[in-house]
Design a protein around this motif. Structure first.
Motif, short mmCIF file in Angstrom:
data_model
loop_
_atom_site.label_atom_id
_atom_site.label_comp_id
_atom_site.label_asym_id
_atom_site.label_seq_id
_atom_site.Cartn_x
_atom_site.Cartn_y
_atom_site.Cartn_z
N VAL B 264 1.00 -1.39 0.41
CA VAL B 264 -0.24 -0.17 0.70
C VAL B 264 0.64 0.95 0.23
O VAL B 264 0.21 2.38 -0.68
CB VAL B 264 -0.92 -0.19 1.06
N GLY B 265 2.13 1.69 0.74
CA GLY B 265 2.81 2.34 0.81
C GLY B 265 3.52 3.18 -0.62
O GLY B 265 3.80 4.22 -1.47
N LEU B 266 3.92 1.84 -1.37
CA LEU B 266 4.20 1.54 -2.73
C LEU B 266 3.46 2.55 -3.72
O LEU B 266 3.63 3.03 -5.00
CB LEU B 266 5.08 0.15 -3.15
N VAL B 267 2.02 1.58 -3.41
CA VAL B 267 1.30 2.18 -4.42
C VAL B 267 0.63 3.73 -4.06
O VAL B 267 0.68 4.64 -5.18
CB VAL B 267 -0.65 1.56 -4.34
N PHE B 268 0.59 3.83 -2.97
CA PHE B 268 -0.14 5.16 -2.40
C PHE B 268 1.54 6.29 -2.79
O PHE B 268 0.15 7.60 -3.42
CB PHE B 268 0.60 5.57 -0.79
N PHE B 269 3.05 5.36 -2.41
CA PHE B 269 3.92 7.01 -2.81
C PHE B 269 3.69 6.71 -4.72
O PHE B 269 3.31 7.33 -5.45
CB PHE B 269 5.16 5.79 -2.90
N LEU B 270 3.28 6.31 -5.50
CA LEU B 270 3.30 6.16 -6.89
C LEU B 270 2.04 7.59 -7.05
O LEU B 270 2.21 8.11 -8.28
CB LEU B 270 2.76 4.89 -7.66
N ASN B 271 1.03 6.62 -6.39
CA ASN B 271 -0.12 7.70 -6.89
C ASN B 271 -0.16 8.80 -6.13
O ASN B 271 -0.21 9.87 -7.06
CB ASN B 271 -1.80 6.84 -5.74
N PHE B 272 -0.12 9.68 -5.42
CA PHE B 272 0.41 10.75 -4.35
C PHE B 272 1.69 11.64 -5.90
O PHE B 272 1.05 12.25 -5.69
CB PHE B 272 0.64 10.40 -2.95
N GLY B 273 2.59 10.66 -5.51
CA GLY B 273 4.34 10.99 -6.09
C GLY B 273 3.72 11.99 -7.58
O GLY B 273 3.66 12.92 -7.68
N THR B 274 2.54 11.19 -8.54
CA THR B 274 2.40 11.44 -9.80
C THR B 274 1.07 12.84 -9.57
O THR B 274 0.77 13.66 -10.01
CB THR B 274 1.67 10.72 -10.39
N ARG B 275 0.39 12.19 -8.39
CA ARG B 275 -0.71 13.79 -8.47
C ARG B 275 0.04 14.75 -8.32
O ARG B 275 -0.71 16.06 -8.73
CB ARG B 275 -1.49 13.18 -7.80
N SER B 276 0.75 14.97 -7.30
CA SER B 276 1.49 16.31 -6.93
C SER B 276 2.46 16.56 -7.99
O SER B 276 2.39 17.75 -8.31
CB SER B 276 2.34 16.18 -5.41
N LEU B 277 2.74 15.95 -8.75
CA LEU B 277 3.28 15.95 -9.72
C LEU B 277 3.00 16.77 -10.47
O LEU B 277 3.27 18.09 -11.13
CB LEU B 277 4.12 15.08 -10.30
N LEU B 278 2.06 16.48 -11.38
CA LEU B 278 0.40 17.38 -11.86
C LEU B 278 0.53 17.78 -11.62
O LEU B 278 -0.19 19.13 -12.32
CB LEU B 278 -0.03 15.92 -12.09
#
Lengths: 256, 288, 332
Positions: B264-278
């Motif tokens: 879950v940490g990995l998935v959230f990191f990927l999701n959250f990271g890309t969203r904030s990037l966007l």
């Protein structure tokens, strides 16, 4: 509490805002019974915002608010205990784009306001629907297709349907926000004709972009600029002999 | 007639209004409850279960204590990387085709197919790859990666298409006016120009497949050690979590909680990271 | 006009047109031609992939269809020892668990969508919307674990005794209270499809022109009446599309269901009882099939699931497309 002699609509020191933006600035205005009043002015002058304050629709926009007093038949619609839902039943509105409800038939569209007001007796509803459709000159065109969807009508017919929908609840005041700007010239002429007939029974406040339209249909005209009411007078007087320099410049086409 | 809601009818309507809006509010908060409960449990149970050995050691036998999922994490890394090698280029090519050359009816068919592929249950992809690859070469990294790549493909294709379509036409015309051939305009000007957006799409696709279990069950299968060859079975984090969770042995269940936290940490990191990037990117664009 | 400024704050960004590049004759340049054909092959490869899937699954499951014929779908018996294979109990498990999920998720999802789109101030709508979207990102296996270790004990100790006492006269709520089983699967699936239905409903509501809402308010509707007339009724077909998409997701969901449904191939009227879905039987038995016939029968189950979900998703997309078309170019 009948005040049939006084003005039907009184606006006192009305200010409207979108967030920090001051859209309507301290407007005072009186409208008498059975008058048609046009509001003219360049885009962004606050005239649409102004009429949306008259039925408390302005406050539905996020971050929008307004202050001041608006009296309908002597009663302040912004009073503490005034209910916007009741206010809007007394002040009807026709919008720029025809917006019959999808999924509702022609009949249901007109009857909707009655249903909301708790009038459900079938004979009464049928009678009022027919009356409203006749008043909006649509009856002859749709009387055989009352159950077809409201959206199946042409643009001009849709707008008259919206007018009928508004009339059905018999509001003493009807607001119109550029009701013809999305219509062709023939449909426009029909709506204009209707407005002039309707003033036997109701008071109409109409926003228009079209100065010819204002001069054709209205008894009085108000000119708005940058959120301020610059001039308010008999239509003939305002167009032939404007007192304000800005009004003169606008109606002679020097800006706008 | 006053402007107050005085009639019985109006009072009733007001009451219904308040009750109904309250119900809507209640339902909305009800939806947030599972999120809080699920992530809360994963966090609490996971933090209590995770230890250093989890990241560094191989699994021990059932009933023994200790050991970790190091091989599973490595396996997920291998599988996802291999899946990207196939899924990203294929998906990108499809997305670019739809955006730059996709017109009319055939393009609608293609788009529809891509959308359908998105909605194929992932277990079905597993069966497909089983029949396509496993029956020939056996459980392997190749098979697992192929299954994940098929799941990535439509996600990458649609996100690439959406991103490329946002590029104004004038950019294409400017490139062509420079005398560049179309393929160079696309690869040298358009693609680099929206790289940020494209990468976002890739990351979301990676986040999706990194957590997939069903398509790996009978393609990559799994094992208890480091795989050294790509044509052999390979462990993966989700499959390991599944096997440990249903084993019933307390220490294996503990490790599956730790695994769930990492996943879950990995998935959230990927999701959250890309969203904030966007988000940051959008803000920059609005400012300029 | 100021009004338009204000409207823009709530308007969603205009969708790009279907194709932003005007049609052009293919350049004669050689590199262009190669590039074009590579892209075209990739795109059509996706179609080929889907067809290959159908073909291969059909080929693999063929022995089962030859052996059992159409009876395969209506036979509830699944017995690897006797070699008798029928898919009905799995179809039943899939359909019932998905229907429970939709029945629970639909009101919650529409509630979320209404709340986030129509009622909540932005500062609240954003984090709540993010929470709900994150629900969609959590891997299925994690839901399964949570369902197995947290939800099932809760059901066993609290919800099932309660339902049994209050509604126990219905066969639905009788039988052993194990925690795991059909009800647990339905609830887990409901949590998993809520973000799907909610986010599509939200898109649909966003596409409804503001004018409808104002017209309803202008007629003297209360806020709830406005939502009913202008949003729910107008967006009804979109909500249906979203629900069907959610249903499609629930049908194919594997890991979470496998961990909580109890995995027993039988048909029981009780929601407390164990069951097996098409997806969960594949997860349980595919790697351990004893005979070629069992493998073929399992693949046939998979093919059935595949075709059903393609069908469901095609319908859903068609419905949602119709909604998009209805409002295309209508502005707000």
């Amino acid at each position: 509490m009948t005040s049939s002699t006084g003005p039907i609509l009184t606006v006192e020191n009305l200010n409207a805002y979108f967030g920090d933006f001051h859209a309507v600035k301290g407007v005072n205005l009186e409208v008498q019974r059975n008058e048609v009043v046009s509001l003219i002015g360049p885009s962004g002058c606050g005239k649409s915002t102004f009429i949306r304050c008259l039925n408390r629709l302005h406050e539905e926009v996020p971050s929008a608010n307004c202050e001041g007093r608006v009296l309908i038949e002597g009663q302040n619609i912004y009073a503490e205990n005034a209910d916007p839902v009741v206010v809007r039943r007394k002040v009807g509105m026709v919008f720029q784009k025809p917006n019959p409800f999808p999924g509702l038939s022609i009949f249901e569209n007109v009857a909707l306001g009655l249903k909301l007001a708790g009038i459900t007796k079938k004979s009464v509803v049928t009678e009022i629907v027919e009356w409203s459709l006749r008043k909006s000159a649509l009856w002859d065109e749709v009387k055989d297709s009352l159950s077809s969807p409201g959206l199946s009508l042409s643009g001009g017919q849709q707008q008259r349907l919206c007018l009928a929908r508004t009339l059905a609840v018999k509001p003493p005041v009807i607001l119109m926000d550029e009701p013809t700007s999305a219509l062709d010239p023939i449909s426009t002429a029909k709506i204009e004709e209707l407005v002039m007939e309707l003033k036997q029974e109701v008071t109409v406040v109409i926003v228009t972009h079209n100065m010819q339209q204002a001069s054709r249909i209205s008894d009085k005209t108000a000119f708005f600029l940058m959120g301020e009411l610059m001039e308010f007078d008999e239509t003939s007087a305002l167009f032939t002999n404007p007192k304000n320099l800005k009004t003169e410049q606008y109606i002679t086409g020097r800006f706008g | 007639m006053g402007l107050q809601a005085t009639s019985f009818q109006d009072r009733k309507r007001k009451a219904i209004n308040i009750a109904a809006l309250g119900a809507v509010l209640g339902l909305a908060f009800l939806a947030a409850v599972p999120f809080v409960l699920v992530s809360g449990y994963i966090l609490v149970k996971g933090i209590g279960s995770v230890d250093w050995a989890f990241f560094t050691e191989l699994p021990k036998g059932p009933g023994e204590t200790g050991g970790g999922m190091a091989n599973a994490m490595a396996g997920t890394g291998v599988l996802v990387t291999m899946a990207c090698l196939l899924g990203i280029p294929w998906g990108m090519a499809t997305g670019i085709y739809l955006s730059e050359y996709g017109h009319g009816k055939t393009a609608s068919i293609l788009r529809f197919t891509v959308d359908l592929l998105t909605s194929v249950p992932s277990i079905i992809v597993g069966i497909f790859v089983y029949g396509l690859i496993v029956v020939h070469i056996g459980y392997s990294s190749y098979a697992g990666a192929a299954a994940l790549a098929i799941i990535m493909l439509p996600i990458v294709a649609r996100s690439t298409e959406e991103i490329m379509k946002l590029i104004p036409n004038s950019v294409r015309e400017a490139g062509l006016a420079l005398g560049l051939p179309r393929w160079k305009v696309i690869l040298r000007i358009l693609v680099p120009g929206c790289m940020g957006g494209l990468v976002t799409g890739f990351m979301l696709a990676i986040a999706r497949v990194a957590g997939e279990t069903a398509p790996l069950l009978f393609t990559a299968f799994g094992n208890q050690f480091y795989s050294t060859s790509l044509d052999q079975p390979i462990a993966s984090l989700p499959v390991q979590i599944y096997n440990f969770a249903k084993s019933g042995f307390p220490d294996l269940v503990r490790q599956s909680w730790a695994g769930a936290l990492v996943l879950v940490g990995l998935v959230f990191f990927l999701n959250f990271g890309t969203r904030s990037l966007l988000y940051l990117k959008n803000r920059k664009e609005i400012k300029s | 006009m100021q009004l338009e400024v204000a409207e823009k704050l709530t308007v969603k960004q205009a969708k790009p047109k279907a194709s932003s590049a005007p049609r052009r004759k293919l350049d004669i340049h050689f590199g262009d031609r190669v590039f074009y054909y590579i892209l075209k092959a990739s795109a059509w490869g996706v179609v080929g992939l889907l067809l290959l899937m159908v073909g291969l699954l059909l080929d693999m499951s063929w022995p089962a269809f030859v052996e059992f014929g159409p009876k395969f779908l209506i036979n509830p018996e699944w017995n690897p020892w006797t070699g008798e294979f029928g898919a009905l109990s799995f179809v039943y498990g899939t359909v019932v668990s998905s229907l429970i999920a939709v029945a629970l998720a639909l009101p919650v999802s529409v509630g979320v969508a209404l709340f986030l789109n129509e009622l909540a101030p932005t500062w609240l709508a954003r984090p709540v919307g993010f929470f709900v979207e994150m629900l969609a990102a959590i891997p299925s296996i994690v839901y399964g674990m949570w369902g197995l270790f947290v939800l099932a004990p809760f059901l066993r100790n609290y919800l099932q005794p309660f339902l049994h006492e209050t509604l126990g006269f219905l066969p639905l709520f009788q039988g052993p209270m194990l925690g795991y089983g059909m009800l647990a699967a339905g609830i887990i699936l409901a949590v998993m499809i809520t973000p799907t239905i909610a986010s599509i409903s939200r898109e649909v509501f966003k596409a409804i022109p503001l004018g409808y809402r104002e017209a309803a308010l202008g007629l003297g509707a209360t806020r709830w009446e406005m939502l009913k007339i202008a949003v729910l009724k107008t967006g009804a077909s979109g909500i249906i599309g979203a629900t069907i998409l959610g249903l499609g997701r629930a049908l194919g969901e594997t890991m979470a269901v496998t961990l909580v449904i109890g995995n027993k191939a039988h048909i029981s009227a009780s929601l407390f009882d164990t069951a097996q879905t098409m997806a969960s039987v594949l997860a349980n038995e595919y790697a351990e099939a004893d005979s070629d016939l069992q493998l073929a029968a399992l693949t046939a189950v998979g093919l059935t699931l595949f075709i059903v979900s393609l069908f469901i998703n095609s319908i859903a997309r068609y419905v949602v497309w119709q909604v998009d078309k209805k409002y295309a170019g209508m502005g707000r």
